[in-house]
Write an enzyme that holds these catalytic residues in place. Structure first.
Site, PDB file in Angstrom:
ATOM      1  CB  SER A   1     -33.460 -53.728 -10.262  1.00  0.00           C
ATOM      2  OG  SER A   1     -32.653 -52.845 -11.016  1.00  0.00           O
TER       3      SER A   1
ATOM      4  CB  SER B   1     -31.626 -53.753 -13.904  1.00  0.00           C
ATOM      5  OG  SER B   1     -31.261 -54.637 -12.880  1.00  0.00           O
TER       6      SER B   1
ATOM      7  CE  LYS C   1     -34.182 -49.523 -10.984  1.00  0.00           C
ATOM      8  NZ  LYS C   1     -33.240 -50.357 -11.767  1.00  0.00           N
TER       9      LYS C   1
END
Length: 468
Positions: free
Chosen positions: A156, A180, A81
């Site tokens: 997220s 997330s 990420k």
């Protein structure tokens, strides 16, 4: 065979690489080809590292030929990420102003991936400041849910969930402060593990200050994958030691065997607002667990709403001090609207009231520990609603408040510090649906065992080709 390798699980790839039936280069090239084919539609991988990945794959193949012991992810393509440090890459966190923040060191997760011989093929998208259950930002654009562009891919770690679902790597790194990992896994029809805080070390060398207290207590790094076996392998690699994180705990990955039959608390509607499809998924998981020999009882763990509201009270009041000013200065319009609504949702507390909140957390945690002593496995919703319409958090205040209310089962868990696993159970009205499996601290193995039972019945057809 090369053209099919992007469809394989990480554990199958690792075994085939270990046995020299396929090469890491072929596996990585297959995933890179898949990214080239579908990422223009999904926009999950916002930085493709093709040259670096192929070079790392060649190194992994050379190690195989040397005949040394190999890790569970040796030679396997993975993604990372964009909100964590990876040497030579920008830690953008989805923010235009951070596009040139180039990391000079790896964070612990990236370092552990590299030590294990995993091959990082790209970096996945996140909303600005990683602070939405939707994944869109002005720097990298919007990530689309492979099951349908009208639905959120979650956030997220929406890029991570969409990448795994669409075959752009069998394992993705994500992080989970307020759902997330678990929510994108739920929205994209894949599995995602939120480990116990302290299980996986974390530190961003590029950070200019230490993380706030709630982040130190509640934010974790973990894997998303298309199989529970791959989550096991991902955790085994990610949980390696790193002296830069003083909160890392050298806990064993396998705990003592639970005396059977293991009791399961099935919470089909813990707050009273769960959609019928969500209740049906919980009860289906309960039937499957009962058939496998678990002792299943429909009962709700204590003080779920109170734990979720405490998450907002503690986290958002701390964000007023450190995150809100940054979003006001550097965030995009959607991130500013999102933080406005979370601040409106949470009561403004004095410093004494915040301390009382931390004290009350101990009381809720004690009640949950006593409950888990009786029911070592809890199955409850990830979200109380099916995956949301994309950008629903940009609508009117009442809609957004209902959206946040629907995430109470998601938020109660980080407030208390338990491991939790999101596992899909199938489709409802064309959207993925699934359940959340919770166990006691550092008992990810208990989550895995129950989730594997559910997985055998669900048989989600991922990876999939993106749908309009």
């Amino acid at each position: 065979m090369h053209n099919e390798l992007w469809q394989w699980t990480a554990t199958d790839l690792a075994q085939a690489i270990r046995e020299r039936r396929v090469s890491s280069r072929d596996a990585v090239q297959s995933v890179l080809d898949r990214i080239a084919a579908v990422n223009p539609v999904v926009n999950a991988v916002v930085e493709v590292l093709a040259d670096e990945a192929l070079s790392a794959a060649d190194q992994a193949d050379a190690v195989v030929k040397a005949g040394v012991a190999l890790s569970p992810l040796h030679g396997v393509p993975v993604t990372v990420k964009v909100n964590v440090d990876q040497r030579g890459c920008a830690t953008t966190n989805g923010v235009v102003a951070f596009r040139d923040v180039i990391a000079s060191e790896d964070c612990p997760t990236v370092a552990n991936f590299r030590k294990a011989g995993a091959v990082i093929v790209g970096r996945t998208n996140t909303p600005a400041f990683s602070h939405r259950w939707f994944t869109d930002n002005e720097l990298h654009g919007a990530t689309r849910n492979p099951w349908g562009t009208q639905w959120t891919p979650g956030g997220s770690s929406g890029g991570a969930g969409a990448a795994v679902a669409a075959g752009m790597g069998p394992i993705a790194h994500g992080n989970d402060f307020g759902g997330s990992i678990r929510y994108p896994a739920y929205a994209c029809g894949v599995a995602g593990l939120r480990p116990t805080p302290g299980r996986v070390a974390h530190f961003n060398p590029s950070a200019t200050s230490e993380r706030p207290i709630t982040a130190q207590m509640m934010s974790v790094q973990g894997p998303l994958a298309r199989s529970i076996a791959d989550l096991r392998a991902g955790l085994a690699v990610m949980a390696g030691p790193d002296a830069r994180d003083g909160n890392w705990v050298p806990a064993p990955l396998e705990g003592p065997r639970l005396a059977g039959p293991v009791r399961v608390a099935l919470a089909a509607d813990p707050v009273g607002d769960a959609a019928p499809e969500v209740r049906a998924a919980i009860r289906a998981a309960g039937r499957w667990l009962a058939e496998a020999g678990y002792a299943v009882e429909e009962v709700t763990p204590p003080r779920v709403v109170e734990a979720a509201d405490l998450w907002h009270a503690l986290v958002v009041n701390e964000e007023r001090r450190f995150l809100e000013p940054l979003i006001r200065k550097y965030g995009d319009a959607k991130s500013r609207r999102n933080v406005d609504d979370h601040i409106a949702y949470a009561p403004r507390l004095t410093s004494d009231e915040i301390l009382v909140g931390f004290e009350r957390r101990q009381s809720i945690l004690r009640d949950w520990n006593l409950f888990l002593a009786r029911y070592p496995v809890i199955v409850l919703p990830v979200s109380h609603q099916l995956p949301f319409r994309d950008n629903l958090d940009q609508e009117d205040g009442n809609t957004v408040r209902a959206l946040i209310d629907a995430q109470r089962s998601l938020l109660a868990i980080p407030a208390l510090g338990f491991p939790a696993l999101s596992v899909p159970t199938g489709l409802a009205d064309g959207r993925p649906v699934g359940v959340q499996v919770v166990a006691g601290r550092f008992r990810e193995d208990v989550c895995f065992a129950a989730a594997e039972v559910i997985e055998r019945h669900a048989a989600m057809p991922t990876p999939i080709d993106p749908r309009p």
